[in-house]
Design an enzyme around this catalytic site. Structure first.
Site, PDB file in Angstrom:
ATOM      1  N   ARG A   1       0.595  -1.541  -0.097  1.00 39.39           N
ATOM      2  CA  ARG A   1      -0.105  -0.162  -0.091  1.00 39.39           C
ATOM      3  C   ARG A   1       0.804   1.168  -0.274  1.00 39.39           C
ATOM      4  O   ARG A   1       1.881   1.569   0.253  1.00 39.39           O
ATOM      5  CB  ARG A   1      -1.334  -0.545   1.382  1.00 39.39           C
ATOM      6  CG  ARG A   1      -0.500  -0.031   2.945  1.00 39.39           C
ATOM      7  CD  ARG A   1      -0.854   0.529   3.878  1.00 39.39           C
ATOM      8  NE  ARG A   1      -0.016  -0.107   4.895  1.00 39.39           N
ATOM      9  CZ  ARG A   1       0.707   1.686   4.708  1.00 39.39           C
ATOM     10  NH1 ARG A   1       0.568   2.585   5.145  1.00 39.39           N
ATOM     11  NH2 ARG A   1       1.017   1.400   6.587  1.00 39.39           N
ATOM     12  N   GLY A   2       0.239   2.463  -0.542  1.00 42.36           N
ATOM     13  CA  GLY A   2       0.863   3.694  -0.716  1.00 42.36           C
ATOM     14  C   GLY A   2       1.016   4.095   1.370  1.00 42.36           C
ATOM     15  O   GLY A   2       0.744   3.435   2.051  1.00 42.36           O
TER      16      GLY A   2
ATOM     17  N   ASP B   1       3.989   5.442   4.980  1.00 40.19           N
ATOM     18  CA  ASP B   1       4.419   4.537   5.692  1.00 40.19           C
ATOM     19  C   ASP B   1       3.914   4.399   6.323  1.00 40.19           C
ATOM     20  O   ASP B   1       3.561   2.826   6.691  1.00 40.19           O
ATOM     21  CB  ASP B   1       5.470   5.516   6.598  1.00 40.19           C
ATOM     22  CG  ASP B   1       6.697   5.608   6.703  1.00 40.19           C
ATOM     23  OD1 ASP B   1       7.010   5.131   7.697  1.00 40.19           O
ATOM     24  OD2 ASP B   1       8.462   6.456   6.351  1.00 40.19           O
TER      25      ASP B   1
ATOM     26  N   THR C   1       1.828   2.245  10.063  1.00 41.88           N
ATOM     27  CA  THR C   1       0.489   2.791  10.457  1.00 41.88           C
ATOM     28  C   THR C   1       0.721   1.406  11.688  1.00 41.88           C
ATOM     29  O   THR C   1       0.854   0.507  11.318  1.00 41.88           O
ATOM     30  CB  THR C   1      -0.509   2.890   9.392  1.00 41.88           C
ATOM     31  OG1 THR C   1      -0.720   3.775   8.375  1.00 41.88           O
ATOM     32  CG2 THR C   1      -1.909   3.060   9.877  1.00 41.88           C
TER      33      THR C   1
ATOM     34  N   ALA D   1      -6.375   7.197   9.020  1.00 37.33           N
ATOM     35  CA  ALA D   1      -5.526   6.506   8.470  1.00 37.33           C
ATOM     36  C   ALA D   1      -5.185   6.360   7.502  1.00 37.33           C
ATOM     37  O   ALA D   1      -7.075   5.833   7.216  1.00 37.33           O
ATOM     38  CB  ALA D   1      -4.158   5.319   9.376  1.00 37.33           C
TER      39      ALA D   1
ATOM     40  N   GLY E   1      -3.906   4.285   3.237  1.00 42.19           N
ATOM     41  CA  GLY E   1      -2.974   3.418   3.037  1.00 42.19           C
ATOM     42  C   GLY E   1      -4.001   3.030   1.962  1.00 42.19           C
ATOM     43  O   GLY E   1      -4.334   2.226   1.936  1.00 42.19           O
TER      44      GLY E   1
ATOM     45  N   GLY F   1      -6.998   0.650   2.246  1.00 44.63           N
ATOM     46  CA  GLY F   1      -7.972   1.991   2.361  1.00 44.63           C
ATOM     47  C   GLY F   1      -8.148   2.778   3.897  1.00 44.63           C
ATOM     48  O   GLY F   1      -7.123   3.210   3.668  1.00 44.63           O
TER      49      GLY F   1
ATOM     50  N   CYS G   1       2.729   7.318  10.239  1.00 46.75           N
ATOM     51  CA  CYS G   1       2.811   7.877   8.425  1.00 46.75           C
ATOM     52  C   CYS G   1       3.543   8.215   8.211  1.00 46.75           C
ATOM     53  O   CYS G   1       3.602   9.412   7.200  1.00 46.75           O
ATOM     54  CB  CYS G   1       0.967   8.377   8.369  1.00 46.75           C
ATOM     55  SG  CYS G   1      -0.125   7.471   8.510  1.00 46.75           S
TER      56      CYS G   1
END
EC number: 2.3.1.181
Length: 235
Positions: A79-80, A82, A84, A147, A149, A160, A178
């Site tokens: 996922r996008g 950093d 989490t 958050a 991602g 999500g 993040c």
């Protein structure tokens, strides 16, 4: 005139992170093949840290070997974002939807996830906002409450959002959430004076806000998680 949009929502309760990841991969493949409609997983995880593609090792503040002592797992993901934390007393939603079918681009998709959480927070009198240029997720003032991602593969989404209902905040002390330093993490419990309903109701409210934000005409609730999780185990 567009055809009606239906979102199928699976209420899964608490699911191991790797099991949910495998399920998402299966559903993404099925959505690409037009075998299933747009689908949403509503769940929680046992204490888990995940690192996205923008990860930097220094944002995990304790050695990986120490994670078992605090009862947490660590997983690297596609996922996008950093690092989490995912855990109990969060509302976690994983949309498996076709962006092409709803006419969304990647940026509009993420912004709509943000609006979903902002609209949900307003139900409890909490004034939330989308992150600024160097921020991700959803914030209450300078405190992060949600958050985001995501991963998008051939126009199909996965991963999500995670919104903090009332998680154990000690888990956030071990990371730079993040990758954003010097920012606090907060929760719905901390930000509202309203008596909170059950977490099941909160999950349903957040799902409804998301469905509205994406202009779905109908939400089909799936109440038996074994129907999707057991099928996955047999494959």
């Amino acid at each position: 005139m567009r055809s009606p949009r239906t979102l199928e929502v699976w209420k899964l309760g608490t699911v191991n992170y790797l099991k949910s990841l495998k399920l998402q991969e299966k559903l993404v493949s099925e959505r690409k093949a037009h075998q299933i409609p747009d689908t949403l997983l509503s769940l929680q995880h046992p204490p888990t840290y995940t690192l996205g593609k923008r990860r930097t090792d220094h944002n995990l503040l304790i050695p990986e070997s120490e994670l078992t002592k605090i009862g947490a797992e660590l997983h690297y993901t596609q996922r996008g974002g950093d690092i989490t934390f995912h855990g109990p007393h969060q509302a976690i939603l994983y949309p498996i939807i076709s962006l092409r079918s709803i006419g969304f681009g990647a940026r509009n998709y993420v912004e709509t996830l943000e609006r979903s959480m902002i609209e949900f927070a307003s139900i409890y009198g909490v004034k939330a906002r989308a992150g600024n240029k160097c921020e991700t997720g959803v914030w209450v003032g300078d405190r992060k409450i949600g958050a985001i991602g995501v991963r998008i593969s051939s126009g199909i989404t996965s991963h999500g959002l995670a919104l903090n209902i009332d998680p154990d905040m000690k888990y956030f002390e071990h990371i730079v959430p993040c990758g954003i330093a010097d920012k606090e993490v907060t929760s719905l419990r901390r930000e509202t004076d309203t008596l909170l309903p059950s977490e099941e109701v909160i999950h349903e409210q957040l799902v409804s806000c998301l469905a509205k934000a994406f202009s779905y005409d109908d939400v089909v609730w799936k109440e038996d998680p074994s129907l999707i999780l057991d099928t996955q185990d047999k494959e």
